[in-house]
Design a protein around this motif. Structure first.
Motif, PDB file in Angstrom:
ATOM      1  N   PRO A  52       0.812  -1.223   0.000  1.00 14.67           N
ATOM      2  CA  PRO A  52       0.000   0.000   0.000  1.00 14.67           C
ATOM      3  C   PRO A  52       0.846   1.274   0.000  1.00 14.67           C
ATOM      4  CG  PRO A  52      -0.272  -1.190   2.082  1.00 14.67           C
ATOM      5  CD  PRO A  52       0.565  -2.047   1.178  1.00 14.67           C
ATOM      6  N   LEU A  53       2.039   1.207   0.559  1.00  9.33           N
ATOM      7  CA  LEU A  53       2.930   2.371   0.554  1.00  9.33           C
ATOM      8  C   LEU A  53       3.395   2.685  -0.864  1.00  9.33           C
ATOM      9  CD1 LEU A  53       4.484   4.544   2.029  1.00  9.33           C
ATOM     10  CD2 LEU A  53       6.263   2.859   2.518  1.00  9.33           C
ATOM     11  N   VAL A  54       3.767   1.667  -1.618  1.00  9.78           N
ATOM     12  CA  VAL A  54       4.153   1.861  -3.026  1.00  9.78           C
ATOM     13  C   VAL A  54       3.014   2.532  -3.783  1.00  9.78           C
ATOM     14  CG1 VAL A  54       4.644   0.640  -5.198  1.00  9.78           C
ATOM     15  CG2 VAL A  54       5.869   0.013  -3.108  1.00  9.78           C
ATOM     16  N   GLU A  55       1.806   2.035  -3.598  1.00  8.77           N
ATOM     17  CA  GLU A  55       0.642   2.603  -4.291  1.00  8.77           C
ATOM     18  C   GLU A  55       0.399   4.048  -3.872  1.00  8.77           C
ATOM     19  OE1 GLU A  55      -0.997   1.342  -6.913  1.00  8.77           O
ATOM     20  OE2 GLU A  55       0.533  -0.223  -6.760  1.00  8.77           O
ATOM     21  N   VAL A  72       2.583   6.263  -2.800  1.00 13.92           N
ATOM     22  CA  VAL A  72       3.618   7.122  -3.384  1.00 13.92           C
ATOM     23  C   VAL A  72       3.337   7.345  -4.869  1.00 13.92           C
ATOM     24  CG1 VAL A  72       6.080   7.273  -3.985  1.00 13.92           C
ATOM     25  CG2 VAL A  72       5.379   6.583  -1.667  1.00 13.92           C
ATOM     26  N   ILE A  73       2.963   6.295  -5.583  1.00 22.87           N
ATOM     27  CA  ILE A  73       2.644   6.439  -7.007  1.00 22.87           C
ATOM     28  C   ILE A  73       1.470   7.393  -7.189  1.00 22.87           C
ATOM     29  CG2 ILE A  73       1.745   5.239  -9.049  1.00 22.87           C
ATOM     30  CD1 ILE A  73       3.409   2.774  -8.110  1.00 22.87           C
ATOM     31  N   VAL A  74       0.412   7.219  -6.412  1.00 26.36           N
ATOM     32  CA  VAL A  74      -0.766   8.084  -6.521  1.00 26.36           C
ATOM     33  C   VAL A  74      -0.398   9.537  -6.214  1.00 26.36           C
ATOM     34  CG1 VAL A  74      -3.004   8.611  -5.454  1.00 26.36           C
ATOM     35  CG2 VAL A  74      -2.464   6.270  -6.139  1.00 26.36           C
ATOM     36  N   MET A  75       0.475   9.756  -5.238  1.00 21.84           N
ATOM     37  CA  MET A  75       0.871  11.113  -4.857  1.00 21.84           C
ATOM     38  C   MET A  75       1.711  11.794  -5.928  1.00 21.84           C
ATOM     39  SD  MET A  75       0.778  13.638  -2.793  1.00 21.84           S
ATOM     40  CE  MET A  75      -0.078  12.905  -1.419  1.00 21.84           C
ATOM     41  N   LEU A  76       2.586  11.043  -6.605  1.00 13.59           N
ATOM     42  CA  LEU A  76       3.547  11.672  -7.515  1.00 13.59           C
ATOM     43  C   LEU A  76       3.189  11.591  -8.997  1.00 13.59           C
ATOM     44  CD1 LEU A  76       6.934  10.684  -5.823  1.00 13.59           C
ATOM     45  CD2 LEU A  76       5.655  12.835  -5.621  1.00 13.59           C
TER      46      LEU A  76
END
Length: 146
Positions: free
Chosen positions: A94-97, A99-103
């Protein structure tokens, strides 16, 4: 403010890593001391360089070239209860997701384009710590007057 600092500031609003987003110098220090992600999670934003693109012919004394500015986000997840790192995947995914959603799709000030995900890859699983890197690129342009 440079791209790395902008990405660090943008990631500060991701709840899982708020207050634990650092730069390359902190990553180097913790790695050298063998203390990467003592417990929980951390993120490190590092410059990855530039990628060259198409260039103009330079007529009229103006040289233009498309470039990509590259930045990496290294995520470190440590689960002290699991020396293999297997349990850390539950936190990492969920952390990877997040970060992707944020950037991805964000327009950093001073660039011509939006950040796009270039790649993501597992860096290591070592003594209960999973290290995963996400690489992002943003289109920009060199403009040099001769």
């Amino acid at each position: 403010m440079g791209l790395v600092a902008q990405v660090q500031a943008q990631l500060a609003s991701v709840a899982a890593i708020a207050g634990r987003v650092h730069g390359a110098a902190k990553l180097a220090q913790l790695t050298e001391q063998g203390q990467l992600a003592q417990a929980g999670v951390a993120a490190f934003v590092v410059p990855l360089g530039l990628g060259g693109g198409a260039a103009s012919d330079g007529s009229g004394g103006l040289y233009r070239q498309s470039i990509d500015r590259l930045v990496g986000v290294i995520l470190a997840v440590r689960n002290l209860a699991d020396g293999t790192g297997e349990a850390g995947w539950v936190e990492l995914e969920p952390l990877v997701e997040a970060v992707i959603v944020m950037l991805a799709g964000w327009d950093p000030p001073g660039t011509l384009g939006s950040l796009r995900l270039a790649k993501g890859e597992l860096i290591s699983i070592n003594r209960g710590t999973i290290t995963y890197q996400l690489d992002f690129a943003v289109a920009d342009q060199l403009r040099i007057v001769r």
